[in-house]
Design an enzyme around this catalytic site. Structure first.
Site, short mmCIF file in Angstrom:
data_model
loop_
_atom_site.label_atom_id
_atom_site.label_comp_id
_atom_site.label_asym_id
_atom_site.label_seq_id
_atom_site.Cartn_x
_atom_site.Cartn_y
_atom_site.Cartn_z
N ASP A 102 -2.50 7.32 2.11
CA ASP A 102 -1.24 6.58 1.68
C ASP A 102 -1.23 5.26 2.55
O ASP A 102 -1.14 5.35 3.80
CB ASP A 102 -0.14 7.43 1.79
CG ASP A 102 0.92 6.86 0.85
OD1 ASP A 102 1.13 5.81 0.59
OD2 ASP A 102 1.99 7.83 0.45
N ASP A 204 1.26 1.91 -1.12
CA ASP A 204 2.90 1.98 -1.25
C ASP A 204 3.44 0.55 -1.64
O ASP A 204 2.99 -0.35 -1.40
CB ASP A 204 3.40 2.17 0.11
CG ASP A 204 4.63 2.65 0.36
OD1 ASP A 204 5.49 3.64 -0.32
OD2 ASP A 204 5.61 1.91 1.07
N GLU A 267 1.59 2.25 -6.18
CA GLU A 267 3.03 2.62 -6.59
C GLU A 267 3.98 1.38 -7.01
O GLU A 267 4.11 0.37 -6.38
CB GLU A 267 3.65 2.96 -5.16
CG GLU A 267 5.40 3.40 -5.36
CD GLU A 267 6.21 3.67 -4.07
OE1 GLU A 267 6.93 4.36 -4.38
OE2 GLU A 267 5.81 2.97 -3.21
N HIS A 328 7.96 12.38 -3.14
CA HIS A 328 8.99 12.67 -2.15
C HIS A 328 10.07 11.79 -2.20
O HIS A 328 10.91 11.80 -1.29
CB HIS A 328 8.04 12.29 -0.77
CG HIS A 328 7.66 10.99 -1.02
ND1 HIS A 328 6.47 10.34 -1.76
CD2 HIS A 328 7.69 9.77 -0.06
CE1 HIS A 328 6.33 8.99 -1.44
NE2 HIS A 328 7.18 8.92 -0.47
N ASP A 329 10.20 10.80 -3.04
CA ASP A 329 11.38 10.13 -3.09
C ASP A 329 12.16 10.46 -4.30
O ASP A 329 13.46 9.86 -4.32
CB ASP A 329 10.91 8.62 -3.51
CG ASP A 329 10.12 7.81 -2.48
OD1 ASP A 329 10.29 8.15 -1.06
OD2 ASP A 329 9.34 7.08 -2.47
#
Length: 534
Positions: A102, A204, A267, A328-329
């Protein structure tokens, strides 16, 4: 369109996101680590996973749990050492699996040496590596841009008497990607990890990386409601998704392409017509701009069918689709649509055309865990305490067994576990052939062995207020009819044009497997079938 023989590993594989803090602790400190992940690789291989994506493992003050990086070329001691990382990479590759890191290139930690230099004086050579602006004549912030985590996106620096921009926490200053020196520094970081043998990156907040050169105010969002995040008060038309960001993505892709068989995920939370631009001209952008449609739209057969059609039609030539149910968000799938629809969601994810991503614990049907206010650690939840926006409930430790701390740690877990881990865990579900875990495993195995499910066309067959029915077909191979009841009510299905003939190969009700279909098909609520077409 790729056929099975032509497809790359990232087109035919299954991506599994690991949030390292919560996967497996190997040393008893209550925080997951790299050696813990190594211990669980056999489980992932048993499940059928082909690619692992790790949330950030770099040195960080942990203001945003690793998304505030202070050293892009190191490993945080909480997670282990570079030697441990090398062992993990070796063990992943030894199992013919892939490993994605990531990467967080939009911003650094305020403790990164680059930012410490940048804020030391206005004349420092790295001053222009970040986004510094004077106050307006009245002393106020340069514009109205907001932080995703609440409040203004501008922070006053007393030392140099200017504001710096942070799209997230004030501890996460944004880099100036218009500066060629920043581009070169990040290129060096990409090379560093690619030279070590990582198979690619999930990048990200890719769409945040370039900001409006004129620093214009964002317009208000007329649809904003008080229970939404503060950030949603404005439409971020000038602070995100600027045309020049696609040039940066292309530069990153050029570096990736210097290496054999590597890839990049972006993302990107944008409407479909904007999302697909991140594939780049001639598909020389992100290999997979993450498609989050299933995370955001209501769980409704008609809306989902429309979204699939819009997405499929918007893809550029040779652009490869992908699908995500959780991360995870966002709240976990059972907490959004109900535990009864968990298997239907799995069938949808693993039978649509494109690369699926599974979030750790999804294969168990893990739901959000209630975290008392005093235990909230997520900065989004802490900064907007009255809006129930903490992401902690979706980040709780993996539930491995029915022991005190679910086999995750011998110490105190960094976040509390679900009370249901005694009944809902890997150990018990592996013993139960009818469990959600075995259902995922069987779905994955079916998908991976059938060309039509791997690379075949997606053909819509029927859409009702309850049912989503489609065909997956690769020329020269068996086709598969997927029939999903996205409601809790019974429903009947008869094809309008073609009376398909075939045998049920996988179903939410195992008793139906092996039966020859006949129409009309009567489905119970929350029921799904995958039928091999004769």
């Amino acid at each position: 369109m790729a056929t099975q023989s032509q497809a790359a590993w990232w087109q035919t594989g299954i991506i599994y996101q690991i949030y390292p803090r919560s996967f497996q602790d190997s040393n008893g400190d209550g925080i997951g680590d790299l050696n813990g992940i190594i211990q669980r690789l056999d489980y992932l291989q048993w499940l059928g996973i082909t690619t692992i994506w790790l949330s950030p493992i770099f040195p960080s003050p942990m203001a945003d749990f690793g998304y505030d990086i202070s050293d892009y070329k190191g490993i945080h001691p909480l997670f282990g050492t570079m030697k441990d990382f090398g062992a993990l990479l070796y063990e992943v590759h030894r199992r013919d699996m892939k490993l994605l890191l990531d990467l967080v290139p939009n911003h650094t930690s305020d403790q990164h040496p680059w930012f410490r230099e940048s804020r030391s004086s206005r004349t420092n050579s790295k001053r222009d590596w970040y986004l510094w602006r004077d106050a307006l004549p009245d002393g106020s912030v340069p514009n109205n841009w907001l932080s995703v985590f609440g409040g203004s996106a501008w922070e006053w620096d007393e030392v140099t008497n200017q504001y710096y921009y942070h799209g997230f926490l004030k501890e996460q200053p944004d880099l100036n990607w218009r500066n060629p020196e920043v581009q070169a520094a990040m290129a060096d970081i990409l090379h560093f990890w690619l030279d070590k043998g990582v198979d690619g990156f999930r990048v990200d907040v890719m769409w945040h990386m370039i900001k409006d050169a004129q620093w214009r105010n964002n317009p208000p969002d007329p649809s904003y409601q008080p229970d939404q995040p503060d950030y949603d008060q404005l439409l971020p038309v000038f602070s995100t998704d600027q045309p020049e960001v696609l040039d940066i993505v292309h530069l990153m892709r050029q570096i990736i392409d210097e290496y054999s068989d590597r890839m990049m995920i972006g993302e990107v939370y944008l409407p479909i017509h904007r999302l697909v631009t991140y594939y780049g001209v001639d598909n020389k952008g992100a290999h997979l701009p993450f498609n989050f449609l299933l995370l955001s739209i209501p769980w409704d057969a008609i809306l989902i069918a429309d979204a699939i059609a819009e997405y499929e039609n918007a893809l550029p030539p040779d652009g490869w689709p992908n699908w995500v149910l959780g991360n995870h968000d966002r709240p976990r799938i059972p907490s959004r649509i109900g535990i009864e629809q968990t298997r239907i969601a799995a069938m949808l994810l693993l039978s649509l055309r494109g690369t699926p991503t599974i979030y750790y614990g999804e294969e168990l049907g893990m739901a959000d865990v209630a975290i008392p206010p005093a235990e909230i650690q997520d900065p989004q939840g802490l900064n907007m305490p009255d809006k129930n926006l903490s992401r902690d409930p979706a980040r709780t430790p993996m539930q491995w067994d029915d022991t005190l701390h679910a086999g995750f740690t011998t110490g105190k877990p960094w976040l509390r576990l679900s009370a249901d881990h005694i009944r809902n865990n890997v150990l018990l579900q592996q013993r139960d052939s009818h469990s959600v875990l075995h259902f995922y495993r069987r779905l994955i195995a079916l998908r991976q062995q059938e060309p039509s499910l791997l690379t075949g066309n997606y053909i819509s067959v029927a859409i009702t207020s309850q049912l989503l029915v489609y065909l997956r077909q690769e020329e020269g191979y068996d086709g598969f009819l997927v029939i999903l009841n996205l409601s809790h009510r019974t429903a009947n299905f008869t094809p309008t044009h073609e009376l398909f003939k075939g045998t049920v190969v996988l179903a939410t009700n195992v008793a139906l497997e092996g039966t020859i279909i006949s129409f009309p098909i009567a489905l119970n609520g929350n029921e799904g079938l995958i039928v091999r077409i004769a």
